[in-house]
Design an enzyme around this catalytic site. Sequence first.
Site, short mmCIF file in Angstrom:
data_model
loop_
_atom_site.label_atom_id
_atom_site.label_comp_id
_atom_site.label_asym_id
_atom_site.label_seq_id
_atom_site.Cartn_x
_atom_site.Cartn_y
_atom_site.Cartn_z
N HIS A 158 -10.03 10.71 2.16
CA HIS A 158 -10.74 9.41 2.18
C HIS A 158 -10.01 8.34 1.37
CE1 HIS A 158 -14.27 11.89 3.45
NE2 HIS A 158 -13.80 12.73 2.53
N SER A 279 11.13 -12.89 3.45
CA SER A 279 10.20 -13.92 3.91
C SER A 279 10.93 -15.26 3.92
CB SER A 279 9.00 -13.98 2.96
OG SER A 279 8.36 -15.24 3.08
N LYS A 285 9.98 -11.80 -1.66
CA LYS A 285 9.47 -10.75 -0.77
C LYS A 285 10.52 -9.80 -0.24
CE LYS A 285 5.65 -11.00 1.17
NZ LYS A 285 4.57 -10.05 1.05
N GLU A 292 6.14 -1.23 9.62
CA GLU A 292 5.02 -1.90 10.30
C GLU A 292 5.23 -1.92 11.81
OE1 GLU A 292 3.44 -5.46 7.69
OE2 GLU A 292 5.58 -5.22 7.44
#
Length: 483
Positions: A158, A279, A285, A292
């Site tokens: 969980h 970025s 970044k 992803e």
Amino acid sequence: MAEKVLWSGRFGKGPDRSTIEFTTSFGVDVRLAWYDVMGSLAHAHMLAKQGVLKQEDADKIVEGLKTILSEIESGTVELAEDSEDVHSAVEFLLTKKIGEAGGRLHTARSRNDQVVTDFRLFMRDAILLSVEAVVQLQSTLIDLAEKYKDTILPGFTHVQHAQPITLGFHLMAYAFKLQRDAERLIDSYKRVNLCPLGSAALAGTTYPIDRHMTAHLLGFERPTGNALDTVSDRDFALEYCFASSLCLMHLSSMAEELVLWSSPEFGFVEISEGYSTGSSIMPQKKNPDVAELIRGRSARGTGSLMAMLTLVKGLPLSYNRDLQEDKEAVFRAYDNTVSCLRMMSGMLAEAQFRPERMNSSLKGGFLNATDLADYLVRKGLPFRQAHEVVGKMVRHCIDMGIGLEDMTVQEMSGFSSLIGPDINEFISMERCVSRRLSYGGTAPAQVENQIELGRSNASIQRSFCEVERKRLLDVWNRLIYHE
Ligand code: ARG
């Protein structure tokens, strides 16, 4: 245009340009050109042997096909791009090269059995390459598991701290998932490896063909058993879509974890710069875009599977033009599967895991609460009561804002007189892990077994691919050079 189609006889003026543009599959199935020529070579040899074609015509056809084959291999082939599909393009090119004999090749054959022959030949290679890519990722995972078989981190259920486990154990979980993915792909191979050629349009043919011979020449295990089934069936391709989308689903979980773990909140892993992006606005970044995108591209696999299931659902027997849509879906699934597997393997191999961050997150999360209960059980308390006692201790720690490891033995024994000075050693994270010696558990000794099993399975899969690749190479060489 009418002279460019294979069926102009029945037609007065031929199809509209818009119809040709709408119905053509050449842009997609040109990828099958090499297999199409191979299928034709086998067909021509068989027709000659059976006396359906005169040897002289067959010789011309074979020579022409071989020329086309080498042009395809060298990238110089000139297939007419405005063809209806790759099959007509190859046949027109052949006829252009050798004249009238080219028109005899299509005897006792239909594009309906031809297309599914080409597709099955393609799928064999696609499966082998996919399995190889799975095995490569498995090996990367297993090597890392070996390296980190003693590194302890929180195990989650969980997304909450559950029990301590090793990183090696965690990585091996994915190796086992991939093992099943490879098995599923390999299992589907035997259903792919059947030869449709000679099913003709739907009902077989009146010519005295030898389907066993063409099956043999193309390295198929045997001919398919029912012509009507054969030209209407795409379940072999659907199996690939399922097996590969399931594999991508596993990769998607793995990618999700890398995204989470590379965040400063977790900090369990540092993805290398080579597999990260920046970025355009935020100079600080470093984003896990590859992970992803692997997560995102699993959608393509699922999309292909849905497209294929929807495509074949409710089609009446036998061949229907709808089936032409199968190749785009499967090619997309295949390309995507292989590229995601390769990227994941490369990214993991270069990633830096952070044992020190894993170690610091072991504190304060009560990961050893189960072991504390087990301690009491060993001292004679029934597990249910032990669970209750430890629950109270956890409650106390939460109220005090401390972890179990911050309590003194004296404080602990206030909750149960069974607790003695051996408790600290007993509930240390190292002991919690090394005691989980049950088969398949997280103890380093068990993870070593898993690694061994993983390696031996991966090598079985690798040798399946090697043996099959070698066999196919012999098949092609025989077909091209010795017939
Ligand atoms: N391009 C077609 C396909 O991919 C080949 C078979 C066409 N057959 C036909 N009778 N129109 O399915």
